[in-house]
Design a protein around this motif. Structure first.
Motif, PDB file in Angstrom:
ATOM      1  N   LEU A  93       0.862  -1.176   0.000  1.00 44.55           N
ATOM      2  CA  LEU A  93       0.000   0.000   0.000  1.00 44.55           C
ATOM      3  C   LEU A  93       0.897   1.224   0.000  1.00 44.55           C
ATOM      4  CD1 LEU A  93      -2.726  -0.853   2.681  1.00 44.55           C
ATOM      5  CD2 LEU A  93      -2.941  -0.996   0.197  1.00 44.55           C
ATOM      6  N   ASP A  94       0.451   2.285  -0.676  1.00 46.15           N
ATOM      7  CA  ASP A  94       1.154   3.547  -0.509  1.00 46.15           C
ATOM      8  C   ASP A  94       0.524   4.297   0.664  1.00 46.15           C
ATOM      9  OD1 ASP A  94      -1.147   4.880  -1.400  1.00 46.15           O
ATOM     10  OD2 ASP A  94      -0.338   5.307  -3.391  1.00 46.15           O
ATOM     11  N   THR A  95       1.055   5.442   0.994  1.00 45.17           N
ATOM     12  CA  THR A  95       0.566   6.156   2.166  1.00 45.17           C
ATOM     13  C   THR A  95      -0.767   6.850   1.923  1.00 45.17           C
ATOM     14  OG1 THR A  95       2.059   7.952   1.523  1.00 45.17           O
ATOM     15  CG2 THR A  95       2.793   6.483   3.280  1.00 45.17           C
ATOM     16  N   TYR A  96      -1.317   6.708   0.726  1.00 39.60           N
ATOM     17  CA  TYR A  96      -2.686   7.146   0.461  1.00 39.60           C
ATOM     18  C   TYR A  96      -3.666   5.982   0.591  1.00 39.60           C
ATOM     19  CZ  TYR A  96      -0.652  11.411  -1.480  1.00 39.60           C
ATOM     20  OH  TYR A  96       0.036  12.587  -1.647  1.00 39.60           O
ATOM     21  N   GLY A  97      -3.149   4.790   0.906  1.00 35.15           N
ATOM     22  CA  GLY A  97      -4.011   3.624   1.023  1.00 35.15           C
ATOM     23  C   GLY A  97      -4.299   2.939  -0.287  1.00 35.15           C
ATOM     24  N   LEU A  98      -3.573   3.301  -1.358  1.00 37.90           N
ATOM     25  CA  LEU A  98      -3.796   2.685  -2.669  1.00 37.90           C
ATOM     26  C   LEU A  98      -2.808   1.543  -2.888  1.00 37.90           C
ATOM     27  CD1 LEU A  98      -4.395   5.805  -4.947  1.00 37.90           C
ATOM     28  CD2 LEU A  98      -6.098   4.277  -3.934  1.00 37.90           C
ATOM     29  N   PRO A  99      -3.261   0.455  -3.526  1.00 36.31           N
ATOM     30  CA  PRO A  99      -2.387  -0.704  -3.728  1.00 36.31           C
ATOM     31  C   PRO A  99      -1.274  -0.438  -4.741  1.00 36.31           C
ATOM     32  CG  PRO A  99      -4.714  -1.306  -3.934  1.00 36.31           C
ATOM     33  CD  PRO A  99      -4.639   0.188  -3.958  1.00 36.31           C
ATOM     34  N   ILE A 100      -0.155  -1.094  -4.518  1.00 38.30           N
ATOM     35  CA  ILE A 100       0.950  -1.154  -5.474  1.00 38.30           C
ATOM     36  C   ILE A 100       1.135  -2.622  -5.829  1.00 38.30           C
ATOM     37  CG2 ILE A 100       3.407  -0.736  -5.867  1.00 38.30           C
ATOM     38  CD1 ILE A 100       3.252   1.414  -3.657  1.00 38.30           C
ATOM     39  N   PHE A 101       0.927  -2.956  -7.100  1.00 39.22           N
ATOM     40  CA  PHE A 101       1.136  -4.318  -7.587  1.00 39.22           C
ATOM     41  C   PHE A 101       2.159  -4.257  -8.716  1.00 39.22           C
ATOM     42  CE2 PHE A 101      -3.592  -4.509  -6.620  1.00 39.22           C
ATOM     43  CZ  PHE A 101      -3.452  -5.183  -5.418  1.00 39.22           C
ATOM     44  N   THR A 102       3.222  -5.013  -8.611  1.00 39.57           N
ATOM     45  CA  THR A 102       4.164  -5.072  -9.728  1.00 39.57           C
ATOM     46  C   THR A 102       4.992  -6.341  -9.620  1.00 39.57           C
ATOM     47  OG1 THR A 102       5.743  -3.765 -11.020  1.00 39.57           O
ATOM     48  CG2 THR A 102       6.129  -3.889  -8.656  1.00 39.57           C
ATOM     49  N   SER A 103       5.587  -6.736 -10.737  1.00 38.44           N
ATOM     50  CA  SER A 103       6.451  -7.922 -10.744  1.00 38.44           C
ATOM     51  C   SER A 103       7.582  -7.714 -11.736  1.00 38.44           C
ATOM     52  CB  SER A 103       5.654  -9.181 -11.110  1.00 38.44           C
ATOM     53  OG  SER A 103       5.125  -9.081 -12.417  1.00 38.44           O
ATOM     54  N   PHE A 104       8.671  -8.415 -11.504  1.00 43.53           N
ATOM     55  CA  PHE A 104       9.841  -8.363 -12.377  1.00 43.53           C
ATOM     56  C   PHE A 104      10.322  -9.789 -12.626  1.00 43.53           C
ATOM     57  CE2 PHE A 104       9.852  -4.481  -9.825  1.00 43.53           C
ATOM     58  CZ  PHE A 104       9.903  -3.499 -10.808  1.00 43.53           C
ATOM     59  N   GLN A 105      10.486 -10.144 -13.898  1.00 44.16           N
ATOM     60  CA  GLN A 105      11.058 -11.443 -14.244  1.00 44.16           C
ATOM     61  C   GLN A 105      12.557 -11.263 -14.406  1.00 44.16           C
ATOM     62  OE1 GLN A 105       9.380 -14.679 -14.742  1.00 44.16           O
ATOM     63  NE2 GLN A 105      11.545 -15.059 -14.338  1.00 44.16           N
ATOM     64  N   LEU A 106      13.319 -11.838 -13.487  1.00 50.44           N
ATOM     65  CA  LEU A 106      14.764 -11.651 -13.469  1.00 50.44           C
ATOM     66  C   LEU A 106      15.480 -12.985 -13.615  1.00 50.44           C
ATOM     67  CD1 LEU A 106      14.944  -9.133 -10.481  1.00 50.44           C
ATOM     68  CD2 LEU A 106      15.120  -8.584 -12.914  1.00 50.44           C
ATOM     69  N   TYR A 107      16.693 -12.912 -14.154  1.00 49.45           N
ATOM     70  CA  TYR A 107      17.520 -14.101 -14.329  1.00 49.45           C
ATOM     71  C   TYR A 107      18.863 -13.852 -13.647  1.00 49.45           C
ATOM     72  CZ  TYR A 107      13.999 -15.521 -17.681  1.00 49.45           C
ATOM     73  OH  TYR A 107      12.806 -15.873 -18.268  1.00 49.45           O
ATOM     74  N   PHE A 108      19.188 -14.712 -12.665  1.00 51.05           N
ATOM     75  CA  PHE A 108      20.401 -14.547 -11.869  1.00 51.05           C
ATOM     76  C   PHE A 108      21.378 -15.682 -12.157  1.00 51.05           C
ATOM     77  CE2 PHE A 108      17.169 -12.303  -9.428  1.00 51.05           C
ATOM     78  CZ  PHE A 108      17.823 -11.127  -9.088  1.00 51.05           C
ATOM     79  N   GLY A 109      22.657 -15.363 -12.055  1.00 49.53           N
ATOM     80  CA  GLY A 109      23.669 -16.388 -12.252  1.00 49.53           C
ATOM     81  C   GLY A 109      24.983 -16.026 -11.598  1.00 49.53           C
TER      82      GLY A 109
END
Length: 552
Positions: A128-144
């Protein structure tokens, strides 16, 4: 009192065995958003919502010290960065491949994470942000952590310097690293993930080298294949049936050259990949057999296609035989006859068992007009192939092999920027979904691909029009395939994958609202699930999803 003076803020409080949502009404503006003059700065103003209309936080979220299209250092810390300092630090949770990440460090605009395992990681943020609104996000990452030296030689055994070498993941060819060989013919690739990779080298005088392997820290030596090397030349188009099959783990290749006819504008090869790994039950494993198809012209034009069993997706294969449909690779040619060469390679990966084959049933040149729908003169058009006319289930290949090949819109176009990107995220997140959710994913992805077949077949060339057609299909495909009836715990994965691009789309929200009892049914299932035993991280994620649905 206007919306900016009266705001609602949600706190998700975790207690022993209990969880509650507390609504606090605050008056006035919190000073952190203000300058001394009480007027928002330019940056902060971007993130100040209109609470009557905005249902998702306006804060843009990005990554520091990591890249979705590169090999990332598994030992390096990364930062999820908010555009504005409005993270509610008491109400966020992060998952990596469906597992909660504990002990993260944070500020009001940053969340820091470290220690990633090698391979693919879907990083999901619920907040949630400080206004009470949702934050939805994703990142497809590749680690090695693999440091892989590659050395390139000419056919006469001397080292080849100043050669461009590209390393790509076969599961996602957009993930790459490239460089140029030094005076010893060497180049070293860093942070390579433990996934099947393709290597492709190309010189200014039209020589190539290629391989598909499981990466290691041992030196990989490749020998360049000249354009002219005495291989069989067919003066006219040749329709002979050819094939090349794996032997052990070494790369096996087949090559032919031919002369295009006058007035042609495309040279092509039609090929099929067959692997016994699929009926053998090894799809999705490290035994991810690889193939490569390259077309070169004597004028220096070239195109190469590399892929693997896992990269194509299980739906691309007939399970009993392990065979894909037939695909085309094309390269532009001039109207005067010119020499064309193709090189096809295939190799086992992981071990030498369960052979794989690439079949070639025809090659030659076509006269392709701007729009020819009947597949008579231009049989090499991607929309003439069965795999493009009838996209297979359980595969994301349509976006690269059909849509982007037919109409190249680049990284910001729908095919690469959204379709393939999010199809890949969903397929990589399958284990986070219920069996019902997994069925919904593949049915929905296939529905979205089929919605694009007709406009592509009918030669729609506008990138913006294709993007609009694609997004217009999302609400119907989601609803018709049963998104309203999914288990509650599937919803956190859905919203974090699709993110703002879809959750702020009027058509999608309207479809949820107008679907018979859709939102009430989802909320009822969420409330029921919240009464069950859940980990704190899952409860936070589910409650934030609930906040969004209730705002609709």
């Amino acid at each position: 009192m206007n919306n900016m003076e009266r705001r609602k803020k949600f706190y998700i409080c975790l207690g022993v065995g209990t969880i509650a949502v507390v609504m606090i009404v605050t008056l006035g503006l919190i000073p952190v958003y203000l300058r001394a003059t009480s007027k928002p700065s330019v940056v902060e103003e971007k993130c100040v919502p209109n609470l009557a209309n905005d249902k998702i936080s306006l804060a843009q979220v990005s990554l520091l010290d990591a890249d979705e299209f590169a090999f990332n250092n598994a030992e390096r810390s990364i930062t999820i960065k908010l555009e504005c300092p409005i993270l509610d630090v008491d109400n966020y949770t992060i998952f990596a491949n469906g597992e909660p990440r504990e002990n993260t460090n944070h500020t009001k605009d940053s969340i820091m994470l470290s220690e990633f395992s090698g391979g693919a990681t879907l990083l999901s943020l619920f907040a949630l942000d400080t206004y009470g609104l949702p934050i939805f996000t994703s990142f497809q990452l590749y680690f090695g952590l693999i440091t892989m030296p590659v050395r390139i030689f000419y056919a006469n055994g001397t080292v080849a310097f100043n050669v461009v070498v590209n390393l790509n993941l076969t599961d996602n060819p957009r993930i790459s690293q490239s460089g140029v060989t030094d005076d010893r013919g060497m180049i070293t690739f860093n942070h390579v993930p433990p996934l099947t990779i393709s290597i492709f080298a190309h010189t200014k005088d039209n020589q190539i080298a290629l391989a598909g392997i499981a990466p290691s820290e041992s030196q990989i030596s490749l020998t360049l294949i000249p354009f002219n090397d005495g291989k069989k030349l067919n003066e006219i188009e040749n329709r002979e049936y050819l094939s090349v099959t794996t032997v052990g783990q070494s790369l096996q290749t087949i090559s032919r050259s031919f002369i295009t006819q006058a007035n042609a504008n495309e040279a092509y090869i039609e090929y099929q990949f067959v692997t016994s790994e699929v009926p053998g039950g090894y799809f999705g494993s490290q035994f991810n057999d690889y193939f490569s198809v390259t077309l070169r012209s004597e004028k220096g034009n070239f195109i190469t296609k590399t892929d693997s069993m896992n990269g194509l997706g299980l739906g691309a294969f007939e399970f009993a035989t392990g065979a894909t449909g037939w695909s085309n690779l094309t390269v532009k040619v001039g109207s005067t006859p010119e020499k064309i060469r193709f090189d096809v390679g295939v190799s086992n990966v992981g071990d030498g068992a369960y052979p794989s084959t690439v079949n070639i049933r025809k090659y030659g040149a076509d006269q392709c007009d701007d729009c020819e729908k009947e597949c008579v003169k231009c049989t090499s058009d991607p929309m003439c192939s069965s795999a493009c006319l009838n996209p297979p289930m359980r595969s994301c290949a349509f976006y690269l092999s059909c849509m982007e090949t037919k109409v190249s819109c680049g990284a910001d176009g729908y095919a690469l920027g959204y379709g393939f990107n999010y199809c890949t995220k969903f397929s990589n997140a399958l284990q986070s979904f219920s069996s019902q959710g997994q069925t919904w994913i593949w049915n929905t992805m296939n529905c979205l691909q089929n919605a694009l077949v007709s406009p592509l077949k009918n030669c729609e060339k506008s990138c913006s029009t294709l993007r609009q057609i694609a997004f217009n299909a999302h609400p119907k495909c989601y609803i018709d395939n049963g998104v309203c009836n999914l288990p509650a715990l599937d919803w956190p994965s859905i919203v974090t994958i699709v993110g703002k691009d879809l959750l702020t789309l009027d058509g999608f929200i309207q479809a949820l609202k107008t679907g018979p009892q859709c939102i009430p049914t989802i909320l009822q299932r969420i409330n029921t699930q919240l009464q069950q035993a859940l980990t704190p991280a899952k409860k936070i994620a589910l409650l934030i999803v609930k906040v969004w649905f209730e705002s609709l």
